[in-house]
Write a protein that holds these residues in place. Sequence first.
Motif, PDB file in Angstrom:
ATOM      1  N   ARG A 116       5.747 -15.532 -31.151  1.00 30.98           N
ATOM      2  CA  ARG A 116       6.738 -16.590 -31.067  1.00 30.98           C
ATOM      3  C   ARG A 116       7.950 -16.028 -30.334  1.00 30.98           C
ATOM      4  N   SER A 117       8.893 -16.813 -29.473  1.00 34.06           N
ATOM      5  CA  SER A 117      10.077 -16.356 -28.938  1.00 34.06           C
ATOM      6  C   SER A 117      10.830 -17.489 -28.667  1.00 34.06           C
ATOM      7  N   GLY A 118      11.852 -17.325 -28.088  1.00 35.32           N
ATOM      8  CA  GLY A 118      12.773 -18.474 -27.669  1.00 35.32           C
ATOM      9  C   GLY A 118      13.100 -19.351 -28.644  1.00 35.32           C
ATOM     10  N   VAL A 119      13.148 -20.599 -28.667  1.00 35.36           N
ATOM     11  CA  VAL A 119      13.487 -21.353 -29.689  1.00 35.36           C
ATOM     12  C   VAL A 119      12.785 -21.297 -31.022  1.00 35.36           C
ATOM     13  N   SER A 120      11.479 -21.051 -30.651  1.00 31.37           N
ATOM     14  CA  SER A 120      10.371 -20.832 -31.671  1.00 31.37           C
ATOM     15  C   SER A 120      10.894 -19.678 -32.689  1.00 31.37           C
ATOM     16  N   ALA A 121      11.350 -18.745 -32.218  1.00 30.33           N
ATOM     17  CA  ALA A 121      11.816 -17.582 -32.964  1.00 30.33           C
ATOM     18  C   ALA A 121      13.241 -17.512 -33.279  1.00 30.33           C
ATOM     19  N   ALA A 122      14.274 -18.489 -32.769  1.00 25.36           N
ATOM     20  CA  ALA A 122      15.594 -18.153 -32.880  1.00 25.36           C
ATOM     21  C   ALA A 122      16.121 -18.148 -34.483  1.00 25.36           C
ATOM     22  N   ALA A 123      15.476 -18.891 -35.233  1.00 32.22           N
ATOM     23  CA  ALA A 123      15.778 -19.064 -36.645  1.00 32.22           C
ATOM     24  C   ALA A 123      15.594 -17.654 -37.357  1.00 32.22           C
ATOM     25  N   GLU A 124      14.285 -16.940 -36.941  1.00 31.76           N
ATOM     26  CA  GLU A 124      14.121 -15.694 -37.858  1.00 31.76           C
ATOM     27  C   GLU A 124      14.959 -14.463 -37.284  1.00 31.76           C
ATOM     28  N   HIS A 125      15.931 -14.715 -36.297  1.00 29.41           N
ATOM     29  CA  HIS A 125      16.859 -13.752 -35.809  1.00 29.41           C
ATOM     30  C   HIS A 125      18.214 -14.155 -36.115  1.00 29.41           C
ATOM     31  N   GLY A 126      18.253 -15.474 -37.001  1.00 25.45           N
ATOM     32  CA  GLY A 126      19.627 -15.759 -37.299  1.00 25.45           C
ATOM     33  C   GLY A 126      20.429 -16.366 -36.107  1.00 25.45           C
ATOM     34  N   LEU A 127      19.791 -16.874 -35.165  1.00 27.97           N
ATOM     35  CA  LEU A 127      20.283 -17.664 -34.107  1.00 27.97           C
ATOM     36  C   LEU A 127      20.560 -19.183 -34.363  1.00 27.97           C
ATOM     37  N   ASP A 128      21.515 -19.794 -34.052  1.00 28.71           N
ATOM     38  CA  ASP A 128      22.002 -21.107 -34.452  1.00 28.71           C
ATOM     39  C   ASP A 128      21.254 -22.221 -33.549  1.00 28.71           C
ATOM     40  N   LEU A 129      19.928 -21.857 -33.662  1.00 29.70           N
ATOM     41  CA  LEU A 129      19.041 -23.171 -33.007  1.00 29.70           C
ATOM     42  C   LEU A 129      17.781 -23.465 -34.000  1.00 29.70           C
ATOM     43  N   VAL A 130      17.646 -24.712 -33.773  1.00 30.16           N
ATOM     44  CA  VAL A 130      16.381 -25.369 -34.815  1.00 30.16           C
ATOM     45  C   VAL A 130      15.244 -25.658 -33.848  1.00 30.16           C
ATOM     46  N   SER A 131      14.173 -25.120 -34.047  1.00 27.15           N
ATOM     47  CA  SER A 131      12.872 -25.664 -33.322  1.00 27.15           C
ATOM     48  C   SER A 131      12.554 -26.979 -33.493  1.00 27.15           C
ATOM     49  N   GLY A 132      12.096 -27.660 -32.611  1.00 33.61           N
ATOM     50  CA  GLY A 132      11.414 -29.097 -32.742  1.00 33.61           C
ATOM     51  C   GLY A 132      10.228 -29.188 -32.436  1.00 33.61           C
ATOM     52  N   GLN A 133       9.435 -30.112 -31.898  1.00 31.39           N
ATOM     53  CA  GLN A 133       8.146 -30.256 -31.512  1.00 31.39           C
ATOM     54  C   GLN A 133       7.680 -29.514 -30.309  1.00 31.39           C
ATOM     55  N   GLU A 134       8.029 -28.263 -30.336  1.00 33.49           N
ATOM     56  CA  GLU A 134       7.702 -27.495 -29.035  1.00 33.49           C
ATOM     57  C   GLU A 134       7.091 -26.117 -29.401  1.00 33.49           C
ATOM     58  N   VAL A 135       6.562 -25.492 -28.695  1.00 36.25           N
ATOM     59  CA  VAL A 135       6.008 -24.229 -28.782  1.00 36.25           C
ATOM     60  C   VAL A 135       6.710 -23.127 -27.944  1.00 36.25           C
ATOM     61  N   ASP A 136       7.150 -21.930 -27.974  1.00 35.73           N
ATOM     62  CA  ASP A 136       7.397 -21.068 -27.064  1.00 35.73           C
ATOM     63  C   ASP A 136       6.996 -19.668 -27.467  1.00 35.73           C
ATOM     64  N   GLY A 137       6.201 -18.970 -26.881  1.00 38.00           N
ATOM     65  CA  GLY A 137       5.639 -17.589 -27.283  1.00 38.00           C
ATOM     66  C   GLY A 137       4.866 -16.901 -26.516  1.00 38.00           C
ATOM     67  N   TYR A 138       4.722 -15.679 -26.538  1.00 38.32           N
ATOM     68  CA  TYR A 138       4.152 -14.645 -25.749  1.00 38.32           C
ATOM     69  C   TYR A 138       2.489 -14.688 -26.349  1.00 38.32           C
ATOM     70  N   LEU A 139       1.697 -14.421 -25.311  1.00 41.43           N
ATOM     71  CA  LEU A 139       0.381 -14.335 -25.439  1.00 41.43           C
ATOM     72  C   LEU A 139      -0.261 -13.351 -24.516  1.00 41.43           C
ATOM     73  N   ARG A 140      -1.357 -12.504 -25.045  1.00 41.70           N
ATOM     74  CA  ARG A 140      -1.918 -11.519 -24.232  1.00 41.70           C
ATOM     75  C   ARG A 140      -2.821 -12.382 -23.086  1.00 41.70           C
ATOM     76  N   ALA A 141      -2.487 -11.839 -21.856  1.00 44.49           N
ATOM     77  CA  ALA A 141      -2.998 -12.596 -20.779  1.00 44.49           C
ATOM     78  C   ALA A 141      -4.507 -13.094 -20.567  1.00 44.49           C
ATOM     79  N   GLY A 142      -5.284 -11.900 -21.314  1.00 43.37           N
ATOM     80  CA  GLY A 142      -6.791 -11.920 -21.432  1.00 43.37           C
ATOM     81  C   GLY A 142      -7.258 -13.047 -22.504  1.00 43.37           C
ATOM     82  N   ALA A 143      -6.238 -13.534 -23.350  1.00 42.04           N
ATOM     83  CA  ALA A 143      -6.601 -14.343 -24.394  1.00 42.04           C
ATOM     84  C   ALA A 143      -6.068 -15.763 -24.079  1.00 42.04           C
ATOM     85  N   LEU A 144      -6.098 -16.213 -22.842  1.00 41.20           N
ATOM     86  CA  LEU A 144      -5.590 -17.383 -22.484  1.00 41.20           C
ATOM     87  C   LEU A 144      -6.600 -18.296 -22.563  1.00 41.20           C
ATOM     88  N   GLU A 145      -7.714 -18.233 -22.243  1.00 42.11           N
ATOM     89  CA  GLU A 145      -8.717 -19.116 -22.145  1.00 42.11           C
ATOM     90  C   GLU A 145      -9.128 -19.595 -23.527  1.00 42.11           C
TER      91      GLU A 145
END
Length: 225
Positions: A116-145
Amino acid sequence: MSPGRVRALVARGQLPASKLGGRWLVERAAVEARKRQEVSDGRPFAPHNAWALLLLASDESVEGVDPSVRSRLRRALRLEGLEKLGPRLFRRAEIRFLDAHPGEVAYVLEDSKLVRSGVSAAAEHGLDLVSGQEVDGYLRAGALEGFTSSHALSPAGPAGNVRLRLVPDESWRFLADGAVAPLAAVAVDLSEEPDPRSARAGRKALRDIDRDHRAKRPSRRRPQA
């Protein structure tokens, strides 16, 4: 900026846009956000060097990197700062926008293959943002399919509720399945957001990281007489 350059930014996911009637429509907020970014001179970082720099900026260990490369990256971090280097790190991942059924979002976030990254990981790093109904994160390219199939994700434009940042397989070793992305990566991702509140939080985090690294710079003392 030439039309070709704009199309390249869109293709890499660096500039949110959608195609309508054969014409590309670029979000005004994204253009304004890009104008606010301080562009650094120099060539883009290769994916493995981009990730090594982000780990160093996050004060995390970096394995399997030549000491001379590590030293060069630390020097760039001290002299220029992560906020200025951010635009040169775009090769760290290729962005894909997808749609998930609202009921599936929680399961996508819990998938061990996602970092998880962006707004999906902000709270874990103490940033003043709350994640809503969205996903932001890194994925290994070969695992996409397999990932898109298991969660029934469908292609979408920037308005999609899932943003996957595909990391080249050979650079995935810098990340760990199921973890949260390093603070520096989360900060850079947020700083590139068209949403003003997310961008402000990201830029503040970048400035805090740079301030901390400048404070660690060894002082040069005059030799004693």
